[in-house]
Design a protein around this motif. Sequence first.
Motif, PDB file in Angstrom:
ATOM      1  N   HIS A 107      83.840  51.832   8.157  1.00 35.71           N
ATOM      2  CA  HIS A 107      84.775  52.221   7.008  1.00 35.71           C
ATOM      3  C   HIS A 107      86.193  51.270   7.615  1.00 35.71           C
ATOM      4  O   HIS A 107      85.675  50.337   7.939  1.00 35.71           O
ATOM      5  CB  HIS A 107      85.495  53.954   8.020  1.00 35.71           C
ATOM      6  CG  HIS A 107      84.822  54.771   7.187  1.00 35.71           C
ATOM      7  ND1 HIS A 107      84.064  55.089   6.330  1.00 35.71           N
ATOM      8  CD2 HIS A 107      84.131  55.640   8.185  1.00 35.71           C
ATOM      9  CE1 HIS A 107      83.255  56.139   6.171  1.00 35.71           C
ATOM     10  NE2 HIS A 107      83.435  56.824   7.749  1.00 35.71           N
ATOM     11  N   LEU A 108      87.623  51.017   7.089  1.00 35.34           N
ATOM     12  CA  LEU A 108      88.769  49.939   7.347  1.00 35.34           C
ATOM     13  C   LEU A 108      89.851  50.671   7.996  1.00 35.34           C
ATOM     14  O   LEU A 108      90.368  51.289   6.963  1.00 35.34           O
ATOM     15  CB  LEU A 108      88.840  49.696   6.105  1.00 35.34           C
ATOM     16  CG  LEU A 108      87.606  49.006   5.382  1.00 35.34           C
ATOM     17  CD1 LEU A 108      87.913  48.020   3.878  1.00 35.34           C
ATOM     18  CD2 LEU A 108      87.113  47.521   6.097  1.00 35.34           C
ATOM     19  N   PRO A 109      89.396  51.218   8.960  1.00 38.46           N
ATOM     20  CA  PRO A 109      91.107  51.976   9.442  1.00 38.46           C
ATOM     21  C   PRO A 109      91.727  51.378   9.344  1.00 38.46           C
ATOM     22  O   PRO A 109      92.012  49.964   9.593  1.00 38.46           O
ATOM     23  CB  PRO A 109      90.522  51.738  10.968  1.00 38.46           C
ATOM     24  CG  PRO A 109      89.145  51.308  11.663  1.00 38.46           C
ATOM     25  CD  PRO A 109      88.725  50.806   9.924  1.00 38.46           C
ATOM     26  N   THR A 110      93.187  51.732   9.439  1.00 38.18           N
ATOM     27  CA  THR A 110      94.690  51.037   9.630  1.00 38.18           C
ATOM     28  C   THR A 110      95.828  52.347  10.406  1.00 38.18           C
ATOM     29  O   THR A 110      95.596  52.538   9.632  1.00 38.18           O
ATOM     30  CB  THR A 110      94.984  51.029   8.204  1.00 38.18           C
ATOM     31  OG1 THR A 110      94.298  50.129   7.171  1.00 38.18           O
ATOM     32  CG2 THR A 110      96.966  50.730   8.493  1.00 38.18           C
ATOM     33  N   LEU A 111      96.196  51.451  11.246  1.00 35.67           N
ATOM     34  CA  LEU A 111      97.533  51.876  12.169  1.00 35.67           C
ATOM     35  C   LEU A 111      98.852  52.197  10.973  1.00 35.67           C
ATOM     36  O   LEU A 111      98.851  51.136  10.691  1.00 35.67           O
ATOM     37  CB  LEU A 111      97.242  51.904  13.341  1.00 35.67           C
ATOM     38  CG  LEU A 111      96.600  51.925  14.700  1.00 35.67           C
ATOM     39  CD1 LEU A 111      97.047  50.819  16.244  1.00 35.67           C
ATOM     40  CD2 LEU A 111      96.436  53.319  14.780  1.00 35.67           C
ATOM     41  N   PHE A 112      98.822  53.401  11.272  1.00 35.83           N
ATOM     42  CA  PHE A 112     100.034  53.415   9.998  1.00 35.83           C
ATOM     43  C   PHE A 112     101.311  53.833  11.355  1.00 35.83           C
ATOM     44  O   PHE A 112     101.206  54.034  11.679  1.00 35.83           O
ATOM     45  CB  PHE A 112     100.116  55.365   9.314  1.00 35.83           C
ATOM     46  CG  PHE A 112     101.246  55.533   8.606  1.00 35.83           C
ATOM     47  CD1 PHE A 112     101.112  54.624   6.976  1.00 35.83           C
ATOM     48  CD2 PHE A 112     101.896  55.854   8.812  1.00 35.83           C
ATOM     49  CE1 PHE A 112     102.959  54.527   6.706  1.00 35.83           C
ATOM     50  CE2 PHE A 112     103.527  56.409   7.482  1.00 35.83           C
ATOM     51  CZ  PHE A 112     103.716  55.753   6.955  1.00 35.83           C
ATOM     52  N   ARG A 113     102.041  52.580  11.095  1.00 37.47           N
ATOM     53  CA  ARG A 113     103.821  53.154  11.682  1.00 37.47           C
ATOM     54  C   ARG A 113     104.522  53.581  11.118  1.00 37.47           C
ATOM     55  O   ARG A 113     104.636  53.337   9.623  1.00 37.47           O
ATOM     56  CB  ARG A 113     103.892  51.664  12.126  1.00 37.47           C
ATOM     57  CG  ARG A 113     102.245  51.303  13.463  1.00 37.47           C
ATOM     58  CD  ARG A 113     103.285  50.084  14.369  1.00 37.47           C
ATOM     59  NE  ARG A 113     102.205  50.204  15.377  1.00 37.47           N
ATOM     60  CZ  ARG A 113     100.983  49.747  14.912  1.00 37.47           C
ATOM     61  NH1 ARG A 113     100.348  48.866  14.075  1.00 37.47           N
ATOM     62  NH2 ARG A 113     100.031  49.269  15.867  1.00 37.47           N
ATOM     63  N   LYS A 114     105.938  54.110  11.411  1.00 39.40           N
ATOM     64  CA  LYS A 114     106.974  54.309  10.627  1.00 39.40           C
ATOM     65  C   LYS A 114     107.833  53.934  10.305  1.00 39.40           C
ATOM     66  O   LYS A 114     107.533  52.750  10.728  1.00 39.40           O
ATOM     67  CB  LYS A 114     107.823  55.873  11.702  1.00 39.40           C
ATOM     68  CG  LYS A 114     108.708  56.488  11.292  1.00 39.40           C
ATOM     69  CD  LYS A 114     109.635  56.617  12.072  1.00 39.40           C
ATOM     70  CE  LYS A 114     110.944  57.655  11.508  1.00 39.40           C
ATOM     71  NZ  LYS A 114     111.161  58.859  12.428  1.00 39.40           N
ATOM     72  N   GLY A 115     107.733  53.718   9.015  1.00 38.43           N
ATOM     73  CA  GLY A 115     108.576  52.272   8.073  1.00 38.43           C
ATOM     74  C   GLY A 115     107.509  52.056   6.800  1.00 38.43           C
ATOM     75  O   GLY A 115     108.264  51.282   6.403  1.00 38.43           O
ATOM     76  N   ASP A 116     105.971  51.938   7.441  1.00 32.79           N
ATOM     77  CA  ASP A 116     105.284  51.387   7.060  1.00 32.79           C
ATOM     78  C   ASP A 116     105.384  51.698   5.205  1.00 32.79           C
ATOM     79  O   ASP A 116     105.553  52.729   5.305  1.00 32.79           O
ATOM     80  CB  ASP A 116     104.008  51.277   7.467  1.00 32.79           C
ATOM     81  CG  ASP A 116     103.977  50.227   8.131  1.00 32.79           C
ATOM     82  OD1 ASP A 116     104.808  50.219   8.581  1.00 32.79           O
ATOM     83  OD2 ASP A 116     102.536  51.184   9.554  1.00 32.79           O
ATOM     84  N   GLN A 117     105.401  51.109   4.365  1.00 33.10           N
ATOM     85  CA  GLN A 117     105.743  51.203   2.712  1.00 33.10           C
ATOM     86  C   GLN A 117     104.153  51.546   2.248  1.00 33.10           C
ATOM     87  O   GLN A 117     104.115  52.338   0.986  1.00 33.10           O
ATOM     88  CB  GLN A 117     106.601  50.140   2.492  1.00 33.10           C
ATOM     89  CG  GLN A 117     107.981  50.347   2.756  1.00 33.10           C
ATOM     90  CD  GLN A 117     108.850  51.370   2.202  1.00 33.10           C
ATOM     91  OE1 GLN A 117     108.445  52.133   1.052  1.00 33.10           O
ATOM     92  NE2 GLN A 117     108.983  52.333   3.487  1.00 33.10           N
ATOM     93  N   ALA A 118     103.122  50.782   2.667  1.00 33.74           N
ATOM     94  CA  ALA A 118     102.267  51.048   2.240  1.00 33.74           C
ATOM     95  C   ALA A 118     100.734  50.517   3.043  1.00 33.74           C
ATOM     96  O   ALA A 118     100.817  50.469   4.265  1.00 33.74           O
ATOM     97  CB  ALA A 118     101.601  49.590   1.142  1.00 33.74           C
ATOM     98  N   VAL A 119      99.276  50.987   2.402  1.00 32.16           N
ATOM     99  CA  VAL A 119      98.560  51.914   3.807  1.00 32.16           C
ATOM    100  C   VAL A 119      97.218  51.290   3.044  1.00 32.16           C
ATOM    101  O   VAL A 119      97.246  50.990   2.003  1.00 32.16           O
ATOM    102  CB  VAL A 119      98.872  52.965   3.751  1.00 32.16           C
ATOM    103  CG1 VAL A 119      96.618  52.839   4.707  1.00 32.16           C
ATOM    104  CG2 VAL A 119      99.502  53.405   4.840  1.00 32.16           C
ATOM    105  N   SER A 120      96.531  50.019   3.650  1.00 27.32           N
ATOM    106  CA  SER A 120      95.704  49.467   3.311  1.00 27.32           C
ATOM    107  C   SER A 120      94.347  49.884   3.288  1.00 27.32           C
ATOM    108  O   SER A 120      94.186  51.031   5.335  1.00 27.32           O
ATOM    109  CB  SER A 120      95.695  48.077   4.192  1.00 27.32           C
ATOM    110  OG  SER A 120      95.596  47.434   5.147  1.00 27.32           O
ATOM    111  N   GLY A 121      93.316  49.982   3.129  1.00 30.82           N
ATOM    112  CA  GLY A 121      92.204  50.433   4.074  1.00 30.82           C
ATOM    113  C   GLY A 121      91.623  51.878   3.453  1.00 30.82           C
ATOM    114  O   GLY A 121      92.508  51.949   2.214  1.00 30.82           O
ATOM    115  N   ASN A 122      90.775  52.794   3.934  1.00 31.31           N
ATOM    116  CA  ASN A 122      90.716  53.856   3.538  1.00 31.31           C
ATOM    117  C   ASN A 122      90.136  54.765   4.204  1.00 31.31           C
ATOM    118  O   ASN A 122      90.319  56.032   4.287  1.00 31.31           O
ATOM    119  CB  ASN A 122      89.029  53.957   3.078  1.00 31.31           C
ATOM    120  CG  ASN A 122      87.632  53.895   4.057  1.00 31.31           C
ATOM    121  OD1 ASN A 122      88.380  53.007   5.187  1.00 31.31           O
ATOM    122  ND2 ASN A 122      86.355  52.672   3.635  1.00 31.31           N
ATOM    123  N   VAL A 123      90.912  54.926   5.752  1.00 32.55           N
ATOM    124  CA  VAL A 123      91.631  55.427   7.133  1.00 32.55           C
ATOM    125  C   VAL A 123      92.552  54.965   7.338  1.00 32.55           C
ATOM    126  O   VAL A 123      92.758  54.392   7.921  1.00 32.55           O
ATOM    127  CB  VAL A 123      90.699  55.750   8.495  1.00 32.55           C
ATOM    128  CG1 VAL A 123      90.947  56.567   8.920  1.00 32.55           C
ATOM    129  CG2 VAL A 123      88.923  56.304   7.584  1.00 32.55           C
TER     130      VAL A 123
END
Length: 282
Positions: A107-123
């Motif tokens: 899978h392609l995990p991405t750490l999401f942080r407050k303020g992020d507008q877009a998310v890449s990957g599938n987790v």
Amino acid sequence: MDATLTPTHGALTSDQVDILSQLLGVHDVLITVVSGASSDSLERRICARIAPRLRQGMVLYSNHGGSCLQFTGAGRARYHYDNAPLFGHYRESITQLVLTYTRKRGHLPTLFRKGDQAVSGNVCIEQKEVQTTLTLLGLESQRKKIVVDLSRTIAAVHGDRFIVRAAGTKSIDILPATSTKARAVQHLVNRLPRLGVATDAEATIVGDSFGPGEPDNELLHPHFTGSHVFCAGSSKPDYRGFVVSGGENTGPTGTFAFLRQHFALDRAAEHHTEGGGIRRCR
């Protein structure tokens, strides 16, 4: 809270604020909110709209019961307990375990942080106050297996300190084993005498997911047997021992229509007077 009191990530409308204010100020009701939302979110989306003098009639359990917040007579908040510091100690370890597991599975995990507008990957991995949440993007069909695998992975390192469970339609929550709505309700039941609530107080329980194994099922505590339940969702479990109400509308619209009718509230009340002491828990 989401899908019951407010739209997801939304705030109360003026009419909804009026209804809650009438319950708190005129009808002398103790309002308890048990939600997966953070303490900051509950304060911002609900309490900020309620007059400070009325907030002492509110008890908030945030983070799935991981924190308990109550307002004093001055309208200021104080914690009865808070799992945030404990979870903070393990947060990075949990995140690394999730990253390692998801990457090994391709899978392609991405750490999401407050303020992020877009998310890449599938987790998408989001670190919250008292939990870590995974949002699966295109992997919903694999969620059940991921929950089982992560439960084993985390238990191998941290024992039974944490639980891993499905949330919503495409998310997975990892949170302390003590962060449950059942714990929140038991804590409330134990505190009722200190809050000036009679032991035989009538309760009105509102939720949207009362099915077996669903979060709001934990609100049906034996102490409140015989009390009224309103389901703002489509769940139809066995409400043995409870009086159940339904309605044509679901979600927040259905909830507040039920509250207005159940408590015979005025369409609009211009003045809210404080009661002489909380007597009943709703």
